[in-house]
Design an enzyme around this catalytic site. Sequence first.
Site, short mmCIF file in Angstrom:
data_model
loop_
_atom_site.label_atom_id
_atom_site.label_comp_id
_atom_site.label_asym_id
_atom_site.label_seq_id
_atom_site.Cartn_x
_atom_site.Cartn_y
_atom_site.Cartn_z
CG ASP A 1 35.82 34.07 46.67
OD1 ASP A 1 35.70 33.17 45.81
OD2 ASP A 1 35.68 35.28 46.41
CB SER B 1 31.80 37.59 40.57
OG SER B 1 32.32 36.35 40.23
CG HIS C 1 32.52 33.92 44.67
ND1 HIS C 1 33.54 34.81 44.41
CD2 HIS C 1 31.76 33.88 43.55
CE1 HIS C 1 33.39 35.28 43.19
NE2 HIS C 1 32.32 34.74 42.65
#
Length: 408
Positions: free
Chosen positions: A341, A189, A371
């Site tokens: 995501d 991320s 995610h």
Amino acid sequence: MGFKSLCFGFSCVLFAYFVYLPIPENIEEPWKVRFMDALIKVTSLVATLLENIGIVKYEEVFSTLATVHFTKPISDENITVIDKNFRDIPVRLYLPKRKSERQRPAIFFIHGGVFVFGSCKMAGYDDINRWTANKLDAVIVGIDYRLAPQYQFPAALEDCVLVIKFFLQDKVLAEYGIDQTRICIVGESSGGTLTALVTQLLQNDPEFKDRIKAQVLIYPVLQSVDTFLPSHREYEHGPILFRKMAIKLASLYVSEDTALFQAALRNEHMPEGSRHLFKLVNWSDFLPEKYKKNHVYTEPILGNLNVSYPALVDTRLSPLIVNDSQLQNLPLTYILTCEHDFIRDDGLIYVTRLRNVGVRVTHDHIEEGIHGALAFTRAPVFLHLGLRMRDNYVSWLEENLYINGTCH
Ligand SMILES: *[C@@H]1O[C@H](CO)[C@@H](O)[C@H](O)[C@H]1NC(C)=O
Ligand SMILES: *[C@@H]1O[C@H](CO)[C@@H](O)[C@H](O)[C@H]1NC(C)=O
Ligand SMILES: *[C@@H]1O[C@H](CO)[C@@H](O)[C@H](O)[C@H]1NC(C)=O
Ligand SMILES: *[C@@H]1O[C@H](CO)[C@@H](O)[C@H](O)[C@H]1NC(C)=O
């Protein structure tokens, strides 16, 4: 007391509402995902409420909740775990105990958390890094870089660069028995943002060129120029990461001014004179056809913020806004993207741009992926998906560090 009960009651009602919202059909363990998604949405709403009445800041609710999952450095039969500082930046080291005839690979691990919360000490990451150190017989260095909004751009990046450069000194590599031809960086991320940035910076620095053998980007965030890519539109409401929360938290890395957050929500945050950057993140050029669907490309609107934030046009914020000449020398790259995501398309665009200039990229797209799953690998928020992601990138590392890797 009355206020607390009211808050609790309000949260329960919201939770009951969110938990029944539809999620994409092919998501596995749907009730767990619904549960976590509802929890995050309730947290966000309660945090907004508390911020509006002046009790606590929005982001503090998230960072406080994250600290609940912090672990102590506990060694086990296979791995010695130590917390230290490198150049005053906290790191957590995972050192295999078994005897080894050869030098070991080193893997830097950069955690996610939208630049405002999280730590490599969180239980899910601690498990993964411990497991990886044992599986690959590698030394792992988790980096606890400084967080926003207390420390803004480019503090997080500077810390990662400092730690990695410190570790790459001959005497430090020797102290930990590291094979300097097998050094990689893994990030998820916003940690993927930092990984991509550090890799670019080192590769374009004559002193550090070719020192990094591979980078692993797990559902990375790679640009902040355009907040209206197809995945931003399709997954505006999540699951897990949703538009308002993601943009509100991420904008804190640049400024606490809510005008920036509001402008970014509308895709009107880029300053006059930055139009030349659009072509570098133009999804209409770089996304494979199947992800374009019926979406129509619209350019971000310039100059609607009267405060200027130089960070927004800085290549140390968005790895995607460098031109091809700075991408073409990048090392072996693994990119994991998830279908469901909000920031899926950042990763997809980077895959295309890197391949266009001849970088060797392994792309793993998880059709039922969401995610953040890598952080959900420890009860009470345990997802099998997270372990599958771990297994995927760790076997890729194993293959590329040992089998295809050079041995000295
Ligand atoms: C130690 O390593 C062995 C062999 O890989 C493994 O079976 C065992 O579960 C590991 N112990 C811990 C505490 O992870
Ligand atoms: C984006 O890509 C589309 C399709 O190739 C093109 O028509 C458009 O002019 C591009 N816009 C920018 C700003 O690069
Ligand atoms: C931005 O511009 C608006 C209207 O032009 C003005 O009202 C506002 O005070 C300005 N804000 C700042 C921070 O300069
Ligand atoms: C690429 O970027 C560098 C530095 O920003 C610049 O000097 C160079 O002219 C650019 N090259 C191209 C082909 O645009």
